[in-house]
Design an enzyme around this catalytic site. Structure first.
Site, short mmCIF file in Angstrom:
data_model
loop_
_atom_site.label_atom_id
_atom_site.label_comp_id
_atom_site.label_asym_id
_atom_site.label_seq_id
_atom_site.Cartn_x
_atom_site.Cartn_y
_atom_site.Cartn_z
N ARG A 361 -4.18 5.39 -10.20
CA ARG A 361 -2.96 4.64 -9.94
C ARG A 361 -2.79 3.60 -11.03
O ARG A 361 -3.38 2.53 -10.99
CB ARG A 361 -3.05 3.96 -8.57
CG ARG A 361 -1.71 3.39 -8.08
CD ARG A 361 -1.91 2.42 -6.93
NE ARG A 361 -2.33 1.11 -7.41
CZ ARG A 361 -3.07 0.26 -6.70
NH1 ARG A 361 -3.48 0.59 -5.48
NH2 ARG A 361 -3.41 -0.90 -7.20
N HIS A 365 -0.04 -1.51 -6.66
CA HIS A 365 0.25 -0.81 -5.41
C HIS A 365 1.76 -0.85 -5.14
O HIS A 365 2.35 0.15 -4.74
CB HIS A 365 -0.52 -1.45 -4.26
CG HIS A 365 -0.05 -1.03 -2.91
ND1 HIS A 365 -0.28 0.24 -2.43
CD2 HIS A 365 0.66 -1.67 -1.96
CE1 HIS A 365 0.27 0.35 -1.23
NE2 HIS A 365 0.84 -0.79 -0.92
N TYR A 374 -7.88 -7.47 -9.15
CA TYR A 374 -9.08 -6.81 -8.66
C TYR A 374 -9.58 -5.70 -9.57
O TYR A 374 -10.53 -5.00 -9.26
CB TYR A 374 -8.87 -6.28 -7.23
CG TYR A 374 -7.60 -5.47 -7.02
CD1 TYR A 374 -6.49 -6.06 -6.41
CD2 TYR A 374 -7.51 -4.14 -7.39
CE1 TYR A 374 -5.33 -5.34 -6.20
CE2 TYR A 374 -6.35 -3.40 -7.19
CZ TYR A 374 -5.26 -4.01 -6.59
OH TYR A 374 -4.11 -3.30 -6.37
#
Lengths: 473, 446
Positions: A361, A365, A374
């Protein structure tokens, strides 16, 4: 011949038994045991101190456990027991199945990192039209994501979620399916709609929630749905669409249609209860459904190491009796072939198939997330550049002489113009009428909803300044 | 104020129901929402629930024949042994068999027997679970898209025998045995409905459907709306609930209180073989998702129902006993406790009007309102817990809409806010008993 061999093996076993006085039963009681249904309970073997005896005992066990002739003496029946669910053979060794194989399940790919076709690669051939459409749609998807994302950052959209890095999964899987296959998406698969003909204007309408939106402005952006294109409206809750897909597959099977249900979900979605139940149901119902997992490494900030401890999602298929395959999700040709084959199997054999597409990804998100919090920006950059699905596929398409730099720039400028126009129009278009707040809750609004609509209208009438002016009444 | 503002017009006022002489400020009175989907014309007869003027005029509906008025249910003494028996097939391993004292059974509510049916002559007698089965079978015959899914519904015939014989007749695919995961098979039903089938999803016990709450709320209730009307979900979710005979807390749930908030679903509760069959058929024909609540203890009620086809209106309440002094609103099993109390009350000189509300979502405020305006006193008798139950919502709705007509506060008799105990004596007292109903009426009518 085989029968003869079997009987001689059993004779041998018998000889072995008798000469070694194997086991506790005497000659007489062996005769008795024969009468018991299913051979009765297994005999308790005492471990003999005599090494030769032990060796022979082991041989008897090994031989009799592989001996499948049920017409033979009862002592062979004792070694193999019919529990509900079928025959299982016994083993005297206490042996736990390892939690994982030594080697991870290999990943199917056709193109190497640089877009060169691997030698001896098996894949379903793709025509020039399909290949060019696939690549164009991948570019379109990426650009659409770019522009909508920017629009959100400018405050013109409330929310957006990109599919960066997963363009091959989106487009190639759609290309391998037929228009009759019903899609149950998670939320990162707008490419499937794009392939099927959803226009950029229609995407924009949904994102802006205007009156041309098929969802009548009721859902967040990227929660597309189109019954015309057999793409079921995105429901934000994770993995709830999996049992729905099984139901749709069951319906297709009942109708005998040449179509299957296809559902997408992420690595995170595979932790939901619905995933396990849906897989189990699909296997038991023998439903023609494809479970396509986009294992992109992250569920918002949760890496897969915190999501499950199995070797990815592909190994879970076997637990439910489902045929599975692991594919390089960034390889458009591999995705195409895998989905194509899976679809055939699902429909022809009435079975579910699990496809784990490994990918990354690249984007956040959603617009509510900043993934650099993160994970390292370098990691993101590497996947974006070095493992980009678009560039890999482009190399292959160009190597066939089907694409060029000129075609690329033409495409990009056309898409950009179309997108900006779509946004301009969508932004200007009126919002849905207020009565759409109350319609479609039921087929016909009942009394309480009509009452509530009256109250809302009354409130707007008396306090017009407190209500948005662009919502037609 | 609303009347002046009203920019809508009077829609349908039933000719037999015009209220004379009373000017009613609330716009509610002038609205009779269309209760049947416009798309489908009902070919079967409609039996309305109200006592006088049973047929309802709905603009989008053209019944071929209107039923003659007055299908009233009046109480009659019945052998009480028959009624409240743990309703399970004799070999149903899932049911809990308990020996029970005659005393408790004698206290149990009585079934009602239909008075001379308007459709005179033939009719056939059957038990409530058979009525459900008959309704289901007729709909499956009528429409090949109707299918059933649930645990043990196939060859086992269902834990309460509602699907008995259907798998043999329609095959394994149309009567589907599923693995144990309520959320999954409910989700399956929803997905199948979105692709054109009309599933009837059976929860073996309503309490188990708590596991399906996510699918029911987020997908079943919402997807018609969020898809902009592109996908419909004509499912029926049904199963037995309510307090049984020592079934334990987990098997004695009243799901109607949990589900009543979910937008997009309809809820109905059946209580007699007549309305069980009628509601089952109507629910299957409805384009909306409908939750049909059955009661574990009512499956063996016996009644004579018409031979000819009929359906019941999903949004209508049923007038069980017309009266003048007080309106008693109830549903499902409590109807029988109320009717038991009614006998005592009549002997004491009271004239209660008993309405089985049947439609739990939305409430039939029309029938209820008319009754309140007549009697001015309301008692609600329900099996839900006091907090957040159907009674709580109904109390609020009545207070909001008919406050001017009440001579006394609305009283609601409910179960206590406790898990249902296993011990028979304790269990008996979590459920509202006829004696309490009589006391409440006497109190309200002072």
């Amino acid at each position: 011949m085989a029968q003869h061999l079997k009987s001689s093996k059993s004779t041998f076993l018998n000889v072995l038994r008798h000469s070694l006085a194997f086991g506790s039963p005497s000659h007489a009681s062996r005769h008795l045991r024969q009468k018991l249904p299913h051979g009765g309970p297994p005999s308790i073997k005492k471990v003999s101190p005599n090494p030769l005896t032990r060796l022979c005992n082991t041989m008897v066990d090994t031989l009799s456990s592989s001996h499948e002739d049920t017409n033979n003496e009862s002592f062979t029946n004792i070694q193999v027991m019919d529990f509900p669910g079928g025959k299982v053979s016994f083993t005297p060794e206490i042996h736990f199945i390892s939690e994982s194989n030594e080697e991870r399940v290999p990943c199917y790919r056709v193109l190497d990192d640089n877009g060169q076709q691997l030698p001896n690669s098996q894949f379903v051939p793709v025509s020039k039209e399909i290949a060019v459409k696939m690549y164009s749609d991948m570019v379109t998807l990426q650009m659409m994501d770019n522009i909508f994302y920017e629009a959100q950052r400018q405050g013109r959209l409330s929310f957006y979620a990109t599919a960066y890095g997963e363009e091959a999964i989106n487009i190639a899987s759609a290309a391998a399916l037929s228009p009759d296959d019903v899609i149950f998406p998670q939320y990162r698969e707008p490419g499937v709609l794009l392939w099927r003909g959803f226009t950029l204007q229609e995407f924009a309408n949904q994102c802006f929630g205007n009156k041309s939106d098929y969802g009548k402005g009721r859902q967040m952006p990227v929660h597309y749905g189109s019954n015309k294109l057999n793409y079921f409206t995105v429901s934000a809750t994770i993995a709830t669409q999996l049992p729905n897909a099984v139901g749709a597959a069951y319906s297709l099977k009942m109708d005998g249609k040449d179509a299957c249900a296809v559902t997408f979900f992420g690595d995170g979605g595979s932790s939901e209860g619905d995933f396990h139940a849906a897989m189990n149901f699909a296997a038991v119902m023998e439903a023609p459904v494809l479970f396509i997992c986009r294992n992109n490494g992250w569920a918002i900030s949760t890496p897969t190491s915190d999501q499950f401890r199995s070797d990815g999602v592909v190994v879970k298929g076997r637990a439910y009796g489902i045929r599975s395959i692991r594919v390089d999700g960034n390889d458009a040709l591999a995705m195409y072939s895998a989905v194509h084959e899976a679809r055939e199997m699902a429909i022809r054999e009435h079975r579910p198939i699990l496809i784990e597409a490994l990918t990354y990804r690249v984007g956040h998100h959603s617009t509510s997330d900043d993934s650099t919090r993160y994970r390292s920006a370098d990691e993101i950059e590497w996947w974006n550049k070095a493992r980009n699905p678009l560039s890999r596929f482009r190399t292959w398409v160009e190597s066939n002489g089907w694409w060029s730099d000129e075609a690329e720039s033409d495409l990009r400028s056309r898409i950009k113009k179309e997108m900006l126009e779509a946004i301009r129009v969508a932004e200007k278009t009126e919002k849905p009428n207020l009565n759409h707040m109350f319609s479609d809750v039921y087929d016909v609004p009942p009394l309480n909803l009509r009452e509530q609509e009256l109250l809302v209208r009354q409130a707007i009438k008396s306090h017009p300044q407190d209500y948005p002016s662009d919502v037609p009444l | 104020m609303l009347a002046e503002d009203a920019s809508f017009t009077v829609t349908h006022v039933h000719p037999m129901r015009t209220l004379d002489g009373i000017t009613l400020p609330h716009v509610l009175r002038f609205l009779r929402f269309v209760t049947l989907p416009g798309k489908k014309k009902m070919a079967a007869r409609i039996h309305g629930g109200a006592g006088a003027g049973a047929a309802t005029a709905l603009s989008t509906f053209n019944p071929k024949k209107l039923v003659a008025p007055s299908r009233t249910n009046l109480p009659a003494a019945r052998s009480s042994k028959r009624c409240i028996v743990a309703a399970a097939g004799s070999d149903a391993s899932k049911s809990l068999r308990v020996g029970h004292s005659q005393k408790l059974i004698a206290n149990a509510a009585v079934a009602t027997k239909a008075e001379t049916s308007a459709t005179t002559g033939t009719g056939h007698e059957l038990l409530l679970f058979e009525a459900l089965q008959e309704g289901l079978e007729e709909e499956m015959d009528r429409d090949p898209r109707v299918c059933v899914m649930g645990e043990d519904v196939g060859h086992y015939g269902g834990s309460y025998k509602v699907t008995k014989g259907l798998a043999d007749k329609f095959g394994d695919l149309r009567v589907l045995d599923t693995p144990i995961c309520e959320n999954a098979f409910t989700g399956m039903g929803i997905g199948a409905a979105m692709t054109g089938l009309r599933p009837v999803i059976e929860g073996m016990n309503m309490g188990f459907l708590l596991l399906a709450f996510n699918q029911i709320s987020n997908n079943c209730g919402m997807l018609h709306y969020t898809s902009g009307g592109q996908f419909t979900i004509p499912v029926v979710i049904r199963g037995p609930g309510g307090v049984g005979r020592q079934l334990g807390a987990e098997h004695s749930q009243r799901l109607e209180s949990y589900f009543q908030s979910i937008p997009g679903i309809q809820m109905v509760a059946c209580s007699t073989p007549y309305n069980a069959k009628g509601l089952m058929k109507a629910a299957i024909r409805s384009e909306n998702p409908v939750i049909l609540f059955e009661h574990v203890l009512l499956y063996n009620l016996k009644e004579k129902i018409p031979d000819e086809e009929y359906i019941c209106n999903l949004e209508e309440a049923e007038m069980v006993r017309p009266g003048e002094h007080i309106t008693i609103l109830t549903y499902s099993r409590m109807r029988y406790h109320v009717m038991q109390a009614a006998k005592t009350l009549v002997n004491k000189g009271y004239d209660p009007e008993v309405i089985d509300i049947r439609s739990l979502k939305p409430f039939d405020l029309y029938t209820i309102g008319n009754s309140v305006k007549k009697t001015h006193r309301v008692l609600i008798v329900e099996e839900c817990m006091r907090t957040g139950g159907i009674g709580a919502s109904l109390t609020a709705a009545i207070n909001e809409n008919f406050h001017d007509y009440l001579d006394a506060p609305v009283m609601c008799l409910s179960s206590q806010d406790v898990p249902t105990p296993y011990a028979g004596t304790l269990e008996e007292w979590t459920v509202v008993q006829p004696a309490q109903i009589v006391t409440a009426v006497e109190q309200l009518c002072q």
